[in-house]
Design a protein around this motif. Structure first.
Motif, PDB file in Angstrom:
ATOM      1  N   GLN A  79      64.011 -65.396 -86.866  1.00  0.00           N
ATOM      2  CA  GLN A  79      63.019 -66.466 -86.988  1.00  0.00           C
ATOM      3  C   GLN A  79      63.630 -67.810 -87.353  1.00  0.00           C
ATOM      4  OE1 GLN A  79      59.841 -65.528 -86.004  1.00  0.00           O
ATOM      5  NE2 GLN A  79      61.110 -63.728 -85.579  1.00  0.00           N
ATOM      6  N   SER A  80      64.918 -67.817 -87.652  1.00  0.00           N
ATOM      7  CA  SER A  80      65.581 -69.023 -88.156  1.00  0.00           C
ATOM      8  C   SER A  80      65.673 -70.109 -87.092  1.00  0.00           C
ATOM      9  CB  SER A  80      66.980 -68.655 -88.646  1.00  0.00           C
ATOM     10  OG  SER A  80      67.733 -69.798 -88.945  1.00  0.00           O
ATOM     11  N   ASN A  81      65.467 -71.360 -87.535  1.00  0.00           N
ATOM     12  CA  ASN A  81      65.542 -72.527 -86.645  1.00  0.00           C
ATOM     13  C   ASN A  81      66.189 -73.675 -87.409  1.00  0.00           C
ATOM     14  OD1 ASN A  81      65.159 -74.704 -84.948  1.00  0.00           O
ATOM     15  ND2 ASN A  81      62.969 -74.391 -84.649  1.00  0.00           N
ATOM     16  N   PRO A  82      67.405 -74.088 -87.026  1.00  0.00           N
ATOM     17  CA  PRO A  82      68.076 -75.173 -87.755  1.00  0.00           C
ATOM     18  C   PRO A  82      67.316 -76.498 -87.741  1.00  0.00           C
ATOM     19  CG  PRO A  82      69.642 -73.968 -86.389  1.00  0.00           C
ATOM     20  CD  PRO A  82      68.271 -73.493 -85.993  1.00  0.00           C
ATOM     21  N   LEU A  83      66.307 -76.633 -86.868  1.00  0.00           N
ATOM     22  CA  LEU A  83      65.492 -77.853 -86.876  1.00  0.00           C
ATOM     23  C   LEU A  83      64.724 -77.989 -88.185  1.00  0.00           C
ATOM     24  CD1 LEU A  83      64.559 -80.282 -85.100  1.00  0.00           C
ATOM     25  CD2 LEU A  83      62.659 -78.838 -84.342  1.00  0.00           C
ATOM     26  N   HIS A  84      64.576 -76.876 -88.892  1.00  0.00           N
ATOM     27  CA  HIS A  84      63.820 -76.871 -90.153  1.00  0.00           C
ATOM     28  C   HIS A  84      64.717 -76.399 -91.291  1.00  0.00           C
ATOM     29  CE1 HIS A  84      60.132 -77.504 -87.851  1.00  0.00           C
ATOM     30  NE2 HIS A  84      60.512 -76.526 -87.053  1.00  0.00           N
ATOM     31  N   PRO A  85      65.663 -77.245 -91.716  1.00  0.00           N
ATOM     32  CA  PRO A  85      66.593 -76.811 -92.771  1.00  0.00           C
ATOM     33  C   PRO A  85      65.914 -76.580 -94.112  1.00  0.00           C
ATOM     34  CG  PRO A  85      66.869 -79.151 -92.307  1.00  0.00           C
ATOM     35  CD  PRO A  85      65.941 -78.606 -91.261  1.00  0.00           C
ATOM     36  N   ASP A  86      64.692 -77.130 -94.295  1.00  0.00           N
ATOM     37  CA  ASP A  86      63.985 -76.860 -95.536  1.00  0.00           C
ATOM     38  C   ASP A  86      63.537 -75.404 -95.602  1.00  0.00           C
ATOM     39  OD1 ASP A  86      62.318 -77.484 -93.351  1.00  0.00           O
ATOM     40  OD2 ASP A  86      60.607 -77.856 -94.681  1.00  0.00           O
ATOM     41  N   LEU A  87      63.209 -74.820 -94.431  1.00  0.00           N
ATOM     42  CA  LEU A  87      62.810 -73.418 -94.388  1.00  0.00           C
ATOM     43  C   LEU A  87      64.000 -72.477 -94.290  1.00  0.00           C
ATOM     44  CD1 LEU A  87      59.760 -73.596 -91.924  1.00  0.00           C
ATOM     45  CD2 LEU A  87      59.700 -73.286 -94.406  1.00  0.00           C
ATOM     46  N   TRP A  88      65.043 -72.914 -93.584  1.00  0.00           N
ATOM     47  CA  TRP A  88      66.206 -72.045 -93.367  1.00  0.00           C
ATOM     48  C   TRP A  88      67.498 -72.787 -93.727  1.00  0.00           C
ATOM     49  CZ3 TRP A  88      62.291 -72.088 -89.524  1.00  0.00           C
ATOM     50  CH2 TRP A  88      61.537 -70.894 -89.460  1.00  0.00           C
ATOM     51  N   PRO A  89      67.708 -73.056 -95.025  1.00  0.00           N
ATOM     52  CA  PRO A  89      68.974 -73.673 -95.419  1.00  0.00           C
ATOM     53  C   PRO A  89      70.177 -72.786 -95.101  1.00  0.00           C
ATOM     54  CG  PRO A  89      67.744 -72.952 -97.353  1.00  0.00           C
ATOM     55  CD  PRO A  89      66.814 -72.831 -96.182  1.00  0.00           C
ATOM     56  N   SER A  90      69.933 -71.490 -94.900  1.00  0.00           N
ATOM     57  CA  SER A  90      71.029 -70.601 -94.510  1.00  0.00           C
ATOM     58  C   SER A  90      71.623 -71.036 -93.173  1.00  0.00           C
ATOM     59  CB  SER A  90      70.555 -69.153 -94.417  1.00  0.00           C
ATOM     60  OG  SER A  90      69.502 -69.026 -93.456  1.00  0.00           O
ATOM     61  N   ALA A  91      70.793 -71.588 -92.292  1.00  0.00           N
ATOM     62  CA  ALA A  91      71.289 -72.019 -90.984  1.00  0.00           C
ATOM     63  C   ALA A  91      72.317 -73.133 -91.131  1.00  0.00           C
ATOM     64  CB  ALA A  91      70.135 -72.484 -90.095  1.00  0.00           C
ATOM     65  N   THR A  92      72.070 -74.062 -92.055  1.00  0.00           N
ATOM     66  CA  THR A  92      73.034 -75.142 -92.255  1.00  0.00           C
ATOM     67  C   THR A  92      74.305 -74.616 -92.906  1.00  0.00           C
ATOM     68  OG1 THR A  92      72.118 -75.785 -94.411  1.00  0.00           O
ATOM     69  CG2 THR A  92      71.164 -76.809 -92.461  1.00  0.00           C
ATOM     70  N   LYS A  93      74.166 -73.616 -93.780  1.00  0.00           N
ATOM     71  CA  LYS A  93      75.363 -72.982 -94.361  1.00  0.00           C
ATOM     72  C   LYS A  93      76.220 -72.373 -93.261  1.00  0.00           C
ATOM     73  CE  LYS A  93      76.693 -68.732 -96.779  1.00  0.00           C
ATOM     74  NZ  LYS A  93      77.942 -69.199 -97.429  1.00  0.00           N
ATOM     75  N   PHE A  94      75.586 -71.585 -92.385  1.00  0.00           N
ATOM     76  CA  PHE A  94      76.341 -70.923 -91.320  1.00  0.00           C
ATOM     77  C   PHE A  94      77.033 -71.946 -90.424  1.00  0.00           C
ATOM     78  CE2 PHE A  94      72.918 -67.444 -91.675  1.00  0.00           C
ATOM     79  CZ  PHE A  94      73.670 -66.735 -92.602  1.00  0.00           C
ATOM     80  N   GLU A  95      76.290 -72.968 -89.989  1.00  0.00           N
ATOM     81  CA  GLU A  95      76.845 -73.916 -89.026  1.00  0.00           C
ATOM     82  C   GLU A  95      77.935 -74.793 -89.637  1.00  0.00           C
ATOM     83  OE1 GLU A  95      73.778 -75.956 -86.850  1.00  0.00           O
ATOM     84  OE2 GLU A  95      73.412 -74.152 -85.645  1.00  0.00           O
TER      85      GLU A  95
END
Length: 464
Positions: A79-95
């Motif tokens: 469900q993760s979407n880097p467009l929404h880093p407030d919901l999925w800060p894990s995505a910014t960590k990974f990238e």
């Protein structure tokens, strides 16, 4: 001679009358078990070719445990979407960590005064397009060039042509020498006051040879222009090849003149398909890649790459692949691939009538002597289950060695099938079947006619 387009349609649409087809939504949804069964049957029908090492490139790892591991990671982050880093800060960590690890691997530690930055993209083509867009806008705003140009060897990836067309940038193609590497003097002669960036490949897609990157980077630095190294194919092999003692010249940010690079994590980085990294020397050039809108009624809008919403699960699987494999795992994988590549390269050279192009390490391109149709050789190999890449200018075929080819017996099977395929062409002179006449035709017809054929191919893909 068979009708090549009819043959092509049969290859592209093998499931007609075998599975349910939908031209509109079903009135009632199918049971999930039925849908799962259809998808799994399709996957099973297609698995053998890549699993058993019959494909050039395409699947670079493919071990069942690795595939299952990435699938588990993907499910956890679906469900993760880097467009929404407030919901999925894990995505910014990974990238952020994917970029940092890739930069470190590609010489960032040798440029401490100017940090190497970058972003994650959807693949090598997007990485190249993003870099060219950044150079265009940088050249216009910082250097006052109205029509910034790209200077690239004829062997540089077709994505540079796509970038030139999409971004209205003149592309100057430079010939290569007899070793299929670009001559830096030819690049220098092609450069003008409008040059925004010069390009080198490590290695080239067609022939698997490494352009003289040190000389190209020095030339770019001397002229004050950008230097992009396309390492989409080699970024996750060459650093380890160098450690293993292979003759790999410097090609990365250790060279002061290199200002950007592209490296595909979904190839020899062994991530799931749909991820790549584009890197820049410094933050300023990367900022010309970004897109921001400040006056949209929908709010402030910003995206680092072309897409808005992106699958964060792919970034998670990329990160998982990199940290689970590590330096030792990548080094061992490179050792196996390079040893198999050498075995295949030397074996191809030993087949009467074939010759290896250039000095490849693991992507071996071969052409045929006069009177031997190399495209028919490729077609005959397809009859034996192989999926190889047809090249042109000159007519040739290549195989990109992956971990699937390092399995016991695969290289020997390839060489035996190749020798049989060559002999079959010799025994049937003038016979042209399957896709062989399409490749042969492409080299003789006007470009507009060939484009119509390729457009028809794309149309065919979207027919139910």
């Amino acid at each position: 001679m068979t009708d090549p387009m009819a043959d092509l349609e049969r290859r592209l649409k093998p499931y007609r009358d075998q599975f349910l087809s939908f031209r509109e939504l079903p009135a009632d949804g199918l049971a999930r078990a039925e849908v799962t069964g259809i998808v799994e049957r399709l996957a099973s029908a297609e698995e053998r070719a890549w699993r058993d090492g019959y494909a050039s490139g395409a699947v670079y790892h493919g071990d069942p445990e690795h595939v299952a591991f990435l699938s588990r990671i993907y499910a956890a982050q679906s469900q993760s979407n880097p467009l929404h880093p407030d919901l999925w800060p894990s995505a910014t960590k990974f990238e952020a960590e994917i970029v940092a690890m890739t930069a470190s691997m590609l010489g960032a530690g040798h440029a401490p005064e100017t940090p190497v930055t970058g972003t994650v993209s959807s693949g090598g083509t997007e990485s190249i397009l993003l870099a060219m867009k950044a150079y265009r806008d940088f050249a216009r705003e910082r250097r006052g060039i109205a029509e910034p140009e790209i200077i690239a060897p004829v062997t540089a990836h077709a994505a540079f042509d796509k970038a030139a067309r999409f971004f209205d940038m003149p592309l100057v193609r430079v010939p290569v020498d007899g070793t299929f590497k670009v001559d830096p003097n030819e690049l220098a002669a092609a450069m003008t006051e409008r040059t925004a960036v010069v390009v080198g490949s490590a290695p080239t897609f067609p022939h698997g040879v490494i352009d003289p990157i040190p000389e190209i980077a020095a030339l770019a630095a001397d002229r004050g222009v950008g230097c992009h190294v396309d390492a989409c194919l080699g970024g996750f092999i060459l650093p380890w090849a160098e450690r293993l003692g292979y003759p790999v010249p410097p090609f990365d940010f250790r060279l002061p003149g290199v200002t950007s690079m592209s490296a595909d994590t979904h190839k020899y980085g062994y991530a799931a398909k749909g991820s790549s990294v584009v890197l820049y020397r410094g933050r300023e050039l990367r900022q010309f890649q970004y897109y921001t809108v400040t006056d949209w009624p929908g709010g402030l809008y910003l995206s680092p790459t072309f897409a808005g919403s992106r699958p964060g699960a792919l970034s998670a699987t990329c990160w998982a692949a990199m940290v689970s494999i590590g330096e030792s795992g990548y080094t061992e994988a490179a050792r196996r691939i390079l040893e198999t590549g050498a075995r295949i390269r030397d074996g191809v050279a030993a087949v009467p009538g074939l010759r290896v192009l250039g000095d490849p390490l693991w992507v071996t391109a071969f052409a045929a002597d006069d009177g031997l149709d190399v495209y028919q050789v490729m077609e005959n190999m397809s009859h034996r289950g192989w999926s190889l890449n047809g090249l042109q200018r000159p007519a040739a075929v290549h195989i990109a060695v992956t971990l699937r080819h390092t399995q016991p017996g695969v290289a020997n099977r390839f060489l035996a099938d190749l020798a049989e395929s060559v002999q079959e062409v010799r025994s049937n002179p003038g016979i042209s079947t399957g896709m062989a006449p399409v490749y042969g035709m492409a080299s003789t017809l006007p470009a507009d006619v060939v484009r119509q054929v390729l457009t028809g191919y794309l149309d065919m893909l979207f027919e139910v």
